[in-house]
Design a protein around this motif. Structure first.
Motif, short mmCIF file in Angstrom:
data_model
loop_
_atom_site.label_atom_id
_atom_site.label_comp_id
_atom_site.label_asym_id
_atom_site.label_seq_id
_atom_site.Cartn_x
_atom_site.Cartn_y
_atom_site.Cartn_z
N PHE B 83 0.84 -1.19 0.00
CA PHE B 83 0.00 0.00 0.00
C PHE B 83 0.88 1.24 0.00
O PHE B 83 0.67 2.18 -0.78
N ARG B 85 3.97 1.49 -0.91
CA ARG B 85 4.67 1.59 -2.19
C ARG B 85 3.75 2.21 -3.25
O ARG B 85 4.15 3.09 -4.00
N ASP B 86 2.51 1.76 -3.27
CA ASP B 86 1.58 2.28 -4.26
C ASP B 86 1.38 3.78 -4.14
O ASP B 86 1.45 4.51 -5.14
N ILE B 87 1.12 4.23 -2.93
CA ILE B 87 0.84 5.66 -2.84
C ILE B 87 2.11 6.49 -3.01
O ILE B 87 2.06 7.60 -3.51
N GLU B 89 4.46 5.75 -5.07
CA GLU B 89 4.66 5.83 -6.52
C GLU B 89 3.80 6.91 -7.13
O GLU B 89 4.23 7.65 -8.02
N ILE B 90 2.58 6.98 -6.65
CA ILE B 90 1.70 8.02 -7.18
C ILE B 90 2.20 9.40 -6.76
O ILE B 90 2.25 10.33 -7.57
N LEU B 93 4.89 10.76 -8.79
CA LEU B 93 4.50 11.29 -10.08
C LEU B 93 3.89 12.68 -9.94
O LEU B 93 4.14 13.58 -10.74
#
Lengths: 231, 231
Positions: B83, B85-87, B89-90, B93
């Motif tokens: 989780f 890692r996902d946020i 990554e966003i 960006l």
DNA sequence: AACCCAAAAATAATGTATGATCCAAACATT
DNA sequence: AATGTTTGGATCATACATTATTTTTGGGTT
């Protein structure tokens, strides 16, 4: 008793949740931007008690489709040009990243699938906007659906649904049509060539082009049709 | 977002909404990941009827803090390494894009404000993690808060709160501390020099470093502490 | 005895209904 | 203009009905 052969088959087998119904009514424009969402009214409209309505509204609020002020109730978040610009900008950041990753894992079969969908899209040639939207979504879904970052993919999906709903209201210009087909092809090419940079660039342009197209239409509609920012 | 500046004394005079209370309890870990959220229990716990609880849960669901399955109730979304890692990554960006824009509009006063906050951060020198978190958030808030893309800024904010909550559970390593200070300085420098590319690069590294730091700690905690994926 | 399974009971979520408060906005009165 | 009054709705508290899930229980089977 309840089994109809029904040639074309009805598309609404499940009554869907209140949440979905309201959401659908919002993005399809049935409930107009900025419109007041009165609990009692909605309850009557959807034939439920007020409780599910309130819950649906809270969820929609969490997803930012609805704005609520204490003791003043809910209203539909206006989906205007700025809103579209905002989500397009975010999409333009996320989609290239997702695409890049796909380039690294795409198989022959994946490319074949993309080509197949693309062929259908071209065969259809925008004659049925609804069906086109479906296919186009599926095309990009192939690319994003397997990504490990579910959060990003979900974000994409949510944005996509909003945009799809808006797009439904106006036709796709000829130049946009050509661009869509061309960009899809380029994308497939880049993936096949394992060129992540190019794929990312293509998808970025694709997203931006789509955004421009939508915003232009919205602007046009605003300038032409009657105006009612309202309430 | 709606937080008062309130020098250092920020008391909580208002009982806050149920939504906020539950949310706070989730991100502060009082309600543990994956834990079941039973309506009746929560109602008792917060001394309300079930109605507000249900609504709060729906809102939290919309914001993705809570997961709900039909007829099986709600549970706290497990905040695991993926989780994060996902946020991250966003964020990696979005934040550079927001920062880039800030470089174009930053005034002398903005830079002065950043320097001021940064000075406070250094004076504090991580002695009070909570306060540090506040200041750090404010630092980045200065940069993002005026951005026209509210959607993106809100997304950042939401992610930030989750990360802040997790970080609270473990100390900041010395190397990370040094990196934070260095990167903040570099960022200010880049902004002052009107070098958008560098600013974006710095912030991207900043975000990624923060993510790595958090994930490493989580991994460590997982390996060390007792295990209980549970229920 | 250990194991499996299905009926029954307990648990909770979800939906309905109703009344009581409270608040914001509109209206009326001074 | 300042203040009181009315009113539409949101919000909250209960109570209860319905439905799905989980747990328990009581055999039967190996």
């Amino acid at each position: 008793m309840d089994k109809q052969p029904a040639a074309t088959i009805d598309v609404e087998p499940v009554p869907a949740s209140i949440y979905e119904l309201i959401r659908e009514d919002i993005i399809s424009g049935k409930i107009g931007p900025n419109e007041r969402l009165k609990i009692a009214d909605l309850a009557k409209r959807y034939g439920t008690s007020t409780n599910p309505i309130r819950e649906a509204l809270q969820q929609l609020r969490g997803e930012d489709f609805v704005i609520m002020e204490p003791h003043r109730g809910a209203r539909v978040r206006p989906i205007d040009e700025n809103f579209v610009r905002d989500i397009i900008e975010i999409a333009a950041l996320i989609e290239p990243a997702l695409t890049r990753w796909f380039v690294g894992i795409a198989t022959e079969a994946d490319i074949a699938q993309l080509l197949e969908i693309q062929a259908e899209i071209e065969a259809l040639n925008f004659s049925d906007p609804n069906r086109h939207g479906q296919l186009d979504t599926r095309f990009h879904e192939v690319i994003y659906d397997r990504h490990y970052n579910r959060h990003a993919a979900d974000l994409w999906w949510r944005h996509r649904e909003v945009l799809r709903a808006i797009s439904r209201r106006f036709p796709t210009s000829l130049s946009r049509r050509a661009a869509v087909l061309r960009e899809h092809h380029e994308l497939i090419e880049a993936i096949r060539a394992q060129d992540a940079d190019r794929a990312a660039a293509v998808i970025a342009a694709h997203v931006e082009g789509s955004g421009r197209h939508i915003i232009e239409h919205m602007r046009l509609a605003r300038a032409t049709g009657a105006r009612k920012p309202l309430t």
